[in-house]
Every structure is written in structure tokens, then in C-alpha cells.
Design a protein around this motif. Structure first.
Motif, PDB file in Angstrom:
ATOM      1  N   VAL A 180       0.816  -1.448  -0.106  1.00 61.94           N
ATOM      2  CA  VAL A 180       0.151   0.196  -0.010  1.00 61.94           C
ATOM      3  C   VAL A 180       0.971   1.524  -0.115  1.00 61.94           C
ATOM      4  O   VAL A 180       0.648   2.305  -0.800  1.00 61.94           O
ATOM      5  N   PRO A 181       1.962   1.348   0.758  1.00 62.41           N
ATOM      6  CA  PRO A 181       2.766   2.586   0.596  1.00 62.41           C
ATOM      7  C   PRO A 181       3.505   2.771  -0.721  1.00 62.41           C
ATOM      8  O   PRO A 181       3.572   3.864  -0.994  1.00 62.41           O
ATOM      9  N   VAL A 182       3.909   1.450  -1.157  1.00 64.20           N
ATOM     10  CA  VAL A 182       4.442   1.747  -2.508  1.00 64.20           C
ATOM     11  C   VAL A 182       3.233   2.233  -3.547  1.00 64.20           C
ATOM     12  O   VAL A 182       3.820   3.051  -4.479  1.00 64.20           O
ATOM     13  N   GLY A 183       2.211   1.439  -3.393  1.00 59.89           N
ATOM     14  CA  GLY A 183       1.325   1.835  -4.374  1.00 59.89           C
ATOM     15  C   GLY A 183       0.867   3.225  -4.194  1.00 59.89           C
ATOM     16  O   GLY A 183       0.343   4.111  -5.321  1.00 59.89           O
ATOM     17  N   TYR A 184       0.757   3.750  -2.824  1.00 59.40           N
ATOM     18  CA  TYR A 184       0.428   5.285  -2.912  1.00 59.40           C
ATOM     19  C   TYR A 184       1.229   6.393  -3.749  1.00 59.40           C
ATOM     20  O   TYR A 184       1.051   7.128  -4.387  1.00 59.40           O
ATOM     21  N   GLU A 185       2.756   5.889  -3.640  1.00 52.61           N
ATOM     22  CA  GLU A 185       3.572   6.767  -4.314  1.00 52.61           C
ATOM     23  C   GLU A 185       3.322   6.368  -5.855  1.00 52.61           C
ATOM     24  O   GLU A 185       3.464   7.707  -6.720  1.00 52.61           O
ATOM     25  N   VAL A 186       3.020   5.398  -6.315  1.00 49.36           N
ATOM     26  CA  VAL A 186       2.905   5.214  -7.776  1.00 49.36           C
ATOM     27  C   VAL A 186       1.637   5.858  -8.143  1.00 49.36           C
ATOM     28  O   VAL A 186       1.536   6.488  -9.270  1.00 49.36           O
ATOM     29  N   ALA A 187       0.331   5.664  -7.246  1.00 50.77           N
ATOM     30  CA  ALA A 187      -0.772   6.339  -7.723  1.00 50.77           C
ATOM     31  C   ALA A 187      -0.899   8.125  -7.555  1.00 50.77           C
ATOM     32  O   ALA A 187      -1.180   8.675  -8.695  1.00 50.77           O
ATOM     33  N   ARG A 188       0.007   8.576  -6.814  1.00 56.27           N
ATOM     34  CA  ARG A 188       0.358   9.886  -6.608  1.00 56.27           C
ATOM     35  C   ARG A 188       1.008  10.580  -7.848  1.00 56.27           C
ATOM     36  O   ARG A 188       0.757  11.472  -8.428  1.00 56.27           O
ATOM     37  N   ARG A 189       2.109   9.728  -8.213  1.00 57.73           N
ATOM     38  CA  ARG A 189       2.937  10.310  -9.488  1.00 57.73           C
ATOM     39  C   ARG A 189       2.096  10.170 -10.479  1.00 57.73           C
ATOM     40  O   ARG A 189       2.197  11.215 -11.620  1.00 57.73           O
ATOM     41  N   LEU A 190       1.288   9.100 -10.792  1.00 61.97           N
ATOM     42  CA  LEU A 190       0.487   8.921 -12.062  1.00 61.97           C
ATOM     43  C   LEU A 190      -0.969   9.702 -12.190  1.00 61.97           C
ATOM     44  O   LEU A 190      -1.456   9.814 -13.152  1.00 61.97           O
ATOM     45  N   GLY A 191      -1.257  10.215 -11.059  1.00 58.12           N
ATOM     46  CA  GLY A 191      -2.434  10.668 -10.859  1.00 58.12           C
ATOM     47  C   GLY A 191      -3.541   9.805 -10.978  1.00 58.12           C
ATOM     48  O   GLY A 191      -4.720  10.039 -11.540  1.00 58.12           O
ATOM     49  N   SER A 192      -3.389   8.684 -10.184  1.00 62.89           N
ATOM     50  CA  SER A 192      -4.296   7.554 -10.538  1.00 62.89           C
ATOM     51  C   SER A 192      -5.144   7.189  -9.368  1.00 62.89           C
ATOM     52  O   SER A 192      -4.667   7.764  -8.267  1.00 62.89           O
ATOM     53  N   ARG A 193      -5.985   6.668  -9.401  1.00 65.68           N
ATOM     54  CA  ARG A 193      -6.848   6.046  -8.284  1.00 65.68           C
ATOM     55  C   ARG A 193      -5.975   4.789  -7.600  1.00 65.68           C
ATOM     56  O   ARG A 193      -5.600   4.006  -8.374  1.00 65.68           O
ATOM     57  N   LEU A 194      -6.031   5.037  -6.190  1.00 66.00           N
ATOM     58  CA  LEU A 194      -5.586   4.028  -5.357  1.00 66.00           C
ATOM     59  C   LEU A 194      -6.417   3.302  -4.755  1.00 66.00           C
ATOM     60  O   LEU A 194      -7.559   3.684  -3.949  1.00 66.00           O
ATOM     61  N   ASP A 195      -6.524   1.812  -4.750  1.00 65.81           N
ATOM     62  CA  ASP A 195      -7.276   0.962  -3.933  1.00 65.81           C
ATOM     63  C   ASP A 195      -6.331  -0.238  -3.244  1.00 65.81           C
ATOM     64  O   ASP A 195      -5.314  -0.560  -4.093  1.00 65.81           O
ATOM     65  N   VAL A 196      -7.116  -0.939  -2.650  1.00 64.41           N
ATOM     66  CA  VAL A 196      -6.520  -2.422  -2.362  1.00 64.41           C
ATOM     67  C   VAL A 196      -6.968  -3.584  -2.904  1.00 64.41           C
ATOM     68  O   VAL A 196      -8.151  -3.676  -3.389  1.00 64.41           O
ATOM     69  N   LEU A 197      -6.041  -4.524  -3.446  1.00 65.00           N
ATOM     70  CA  LEU A 197      -6.463  -5.875  -3.891  1.00 65.00           C
ATOM     71  C   LEU A 197      -6.012  -7.084  -2.881  1.00 65.00           C
ATOM     72  O   LEU A 197      -4.934  -7.053  -2.627  1.00 65.00           O
ATOM     73  N   VAL A 198      -7.170  -7.523  -1.887  1.00 58.82           N
ATOM     74  CA  VAL A 198      -6.643  -8.253  -0.973  1.00 58.82           C
ATOM     75  C   VAL A 198      -6.314  -9.650  -1.339  1.00 58.82           C
ATOM     76  O   VAL A 198      -7.086 -10.221  -2.105  1.00 58.82           O
ATOM     77  N   THR A 199      -5.264 -10.229  -1.000  1.00 57.59           N
ATOM     78  CA  THR A 199      -4.895 -11.311  -1.323  1.00 57.59           C
ATOM     79  C   THR A 199      -4.340 -12.350   0.214  1.00 57.59           C
ATOM     80  O   THR A 199      -4.061 -11.647   1.271  1.00 57.59           O
ATOM     81  N   ARG A 200      -4.515 -13.520  -0.123  1.00 58.35           N
ATOM     82  CA  ARG A 200      -3.964 -14.389   1.119  1.00 58.35           C
ATOM     83  C   ARG A 200      -3.095 -15.656   0.789  1.00 58.35           C
ATOM     84  O   ARG A 200      -3.598 -16.259  -0.198  1.00 58.35           O
ATOM     85  N   LYS A 201      -2.110 -15.909   1.504  1.00 56.98           N
ATOM     86  CA  LYS A 201      -1.314 -17.069   1.166  1.00 56.98           C
ATOM     87  C   LYS A 201      -1.942 -18.173   1.389  1.00 56.98           C
ATOM     88  O   LYS A 201      -2.775 -18.131   2.731  1.00 56.98           O
ATOM     89  N   ILE A 202      -1.800 -19.398   0.832  1.00 56.24           N
ATOM     90  CA  ILE A 202      -2.361 -20.617   1.397  1.00 56.24           C
ATOM     91  C   ILE A 202      -1.201 -21.346   1.805  1.00 56.24           C
ATOM     92  O   ILE A 202      -0.539 -21.720   1.122  1.00 56.24           O
ATOM     93  N   GLY A 203      -1.081 -21.645   3.156  1.00 57.03           N
ATOM     94  CA  GLY A 203      -0.030 -22.423   3.717  1.00 57.03           C
ATOM     95  C   GLY A 203      -0.052 -23.877   3.865  1.00 57.03           C
ATOM     96  O   GLY A 203      -1.169 -24.208   3.827  1.00 57.03           O
ATOM     97  N   TYR A 204       0.923 -24.368   3.711  1.00 54.94           N
ATOM     98  CA  TYR A 204       0.940 -25.898   4.021  1.00 54.94           C
ATOM     99  C   TYR A 204       0.649 -26.144   5.539  1.00 54.94           C
ATOM    100  O   TYR A 204       1.436 -25.611   6.589  1.00 54.94           O
TER     101      TYR A 204
END
Length: 236
Positions: free
Chosen positions: A53-77
Motif C-alpha cells: 500500500v505505501p508503494v502503491g500510494y507513491e505510484v498513484a500519486r505520481r501517475l495521478g491515478s486512483r489507489l485502492d487495495v486488492l486483498v490476497t491471502r497465502k495458502i499455507g502448508y
């Protein structure tokens, strides 16, 4: 800059990025500059929580884009949860590492309980981060999936496959640092992959950051609110 050169050129390019990054903010700014030339007007930036998210914030700010989250989860052994055998992204189906499952003597059905538990946690995080809002509409628009890095790439693969099903005009995967072998393996999953640094000797994402502190749900919410304020309420 997409990943389309020889191994020698890849290594030379990686050397132009000073590692380790100071923190995710610096990494996001470096990544954003690599995305600018791609002409991604109107793109939606979807960051993988929490570290993306903090990485995406900088990308969205620089590109003038909308920022949102895409939630993922690891499936562990199950006997060793830190060993990821697959991953799931909201709106998508589980994506498993077939070779690893075979080595462990597992079938996908054997992980039904684990998948159900991870779906429940995924849903909890969606509620915590978006408070009932749906994912942005991306059909016919460019979408940039952002994380702070990847080693095996399991969650990134689940994320981009889930987004591919939504029909974006262009699907870009962008991280500040990723294992070179994984970058090559993910290349076929997206239209462009942007990775400023792709070391061949790769143990964990955190080794490439001086400050790689763990983030909380409150941190994610704060970054999203900050993006919303910066865009006059339109980023989230």
C-alpha cells in the motif's frame, strides 16, 4: 520498462538501482518513475496489503491515478503455515503451486479447510479496508497491481489472474524488487511487468529494504485515507 532483455542486460539494469531501498516510500518513488513512460492514463492502481500500500500510494500519486487495495491471502502448508502452497485474491479462485503440492503428496482438496479459513480472513480484511465498497470497475481500463516485492510470486499470480478475469485493457504487475526467476515466470501472466531490481540471489523481500517494518490494518487504512485526501476524495 518491461522485462524483455537478456539475463546480462537484466543484471546490468538491476545494478542501476541502489539497493537496499531506504523504505517502501523510496521504493514506490523509484517504481513510479519506471511506470511513467508506459502511458497508463486512467489506470487504477491496486496495491496488495499490507506492504504494497505505501508503494502503491507513491505510484498513484505520481501517475495521478486512483489507489485502492486488492486483498490476497497465502495458502499455507498446514504443518508449516509459512510454506506457501498457493494463494487466493478477492474475486478469484485459489491458485496452487502444483509442483510443490506433488512433492508434498497433497491434493487441492486436502487444503479445503485452509482455503476456507483464508477466505474468511480475506473477507475480514476487505471489510476493514474498504468498509463495504466494491473493487473499482476496471473493465476496459488499465490496471496496475503493486506490491513491495516478491520472492516466489504466489500472491502476485493469484492477484493478476483474478484481475485478468475482469477484463482490463492493460494489465501491469509492478514491484520495486523481485527474484529474477520469479519475474520471468510471471511474465506470461501480464501485459507488462515492471521490476526495477531483480537480483538472482534472493532470500526474502525484506533483505532489500533498510526499513521493512510490519504494517497493521490501521496503517493500511491511514494510507488509503491519505490517498483520498490527496485526490480530493476521489482516490478511494
Amino acid at each position: 520498462m518491461s522485462w524483455n532483455s537478456s539475463a546480462r542486460e537484466d543484471a546490468q539494469r538491476a545494478e542501476t538501482v541502489r539497493l537496499p531501498y531506504a523504505d517502501r516510500t523510496e521504493a514506490g518513488r523509484v517504481l513510479a518513475e519506471r511506470l511513467v513512460p508506459l502511458g497508463l492514463e486512467g489506470a487504477v492502481v491496486l496495491a496488495l496489503p499490507r506492504g504494497g500500500v505505501p508503494v502503491g500510494y507513491e505510484v498513484a500519486r505520481r501517475l495521478g491515478s486512483r489507489l485502492d487495495v486488492l486483498v490476497t491471502r497465502k495458502i499455507g502448508y498446514p504443518p508449516q503455515p509459512e510454506l506457501g502452497v498457493g494463494a487466493i485474491a478477492e474475486g478469484g479462485s485459489p491458485v496452487f503451486d502444483g509442483e510443490l503440492l506433488a512433492r508434498l503428496g497433497l491434493r487441492e482438496d486436502d487444503l479445503a479447510a485452509t482455503v476456507a479459513a483464508e477466505r474468511a480472513e480475506l473477507d475480514r480484511r476487505v471489510t476493514a479496508y474498504r468498509h463495504g465498497r466494491a473493487l473499482p470497475e476496471i473493465a476496459g481500463r488499465p490496471v496496475i497491481v503493486v506490491d513491495d516485492g516478491f520472492a516466489t510470486g504466489g500472491t502476485a499470480r493469484a492477484a493478476v489472474r483474478a484481475m485478468r478475469e475482469r477484463g482490463p485493457s492493460r494489465l501491469v504487475l509492478a514491484v520495486p524488487v523481485g527474484a529474477a526467476e520469479t519475474v520471468r515466470a510471471l511474465e506470461a501472466e501480464v501485459d507488462e511487468i515492471v521490476v526495477p531490481a531483480a537480483p538472482w540471489e534472493f532470500r526474502a523481500v525484506g533483505q532489500w529494504y533498510r526499513d521493512f517494518g510490519q504494517l497493521t490494518d490501521d496503517d493500511v487504512t491511514a494510507w488509503l485515507e491519505r490517498a483520498g485526501h490527496a485526490a480530493g476524495g476521489g482516490a478511494v
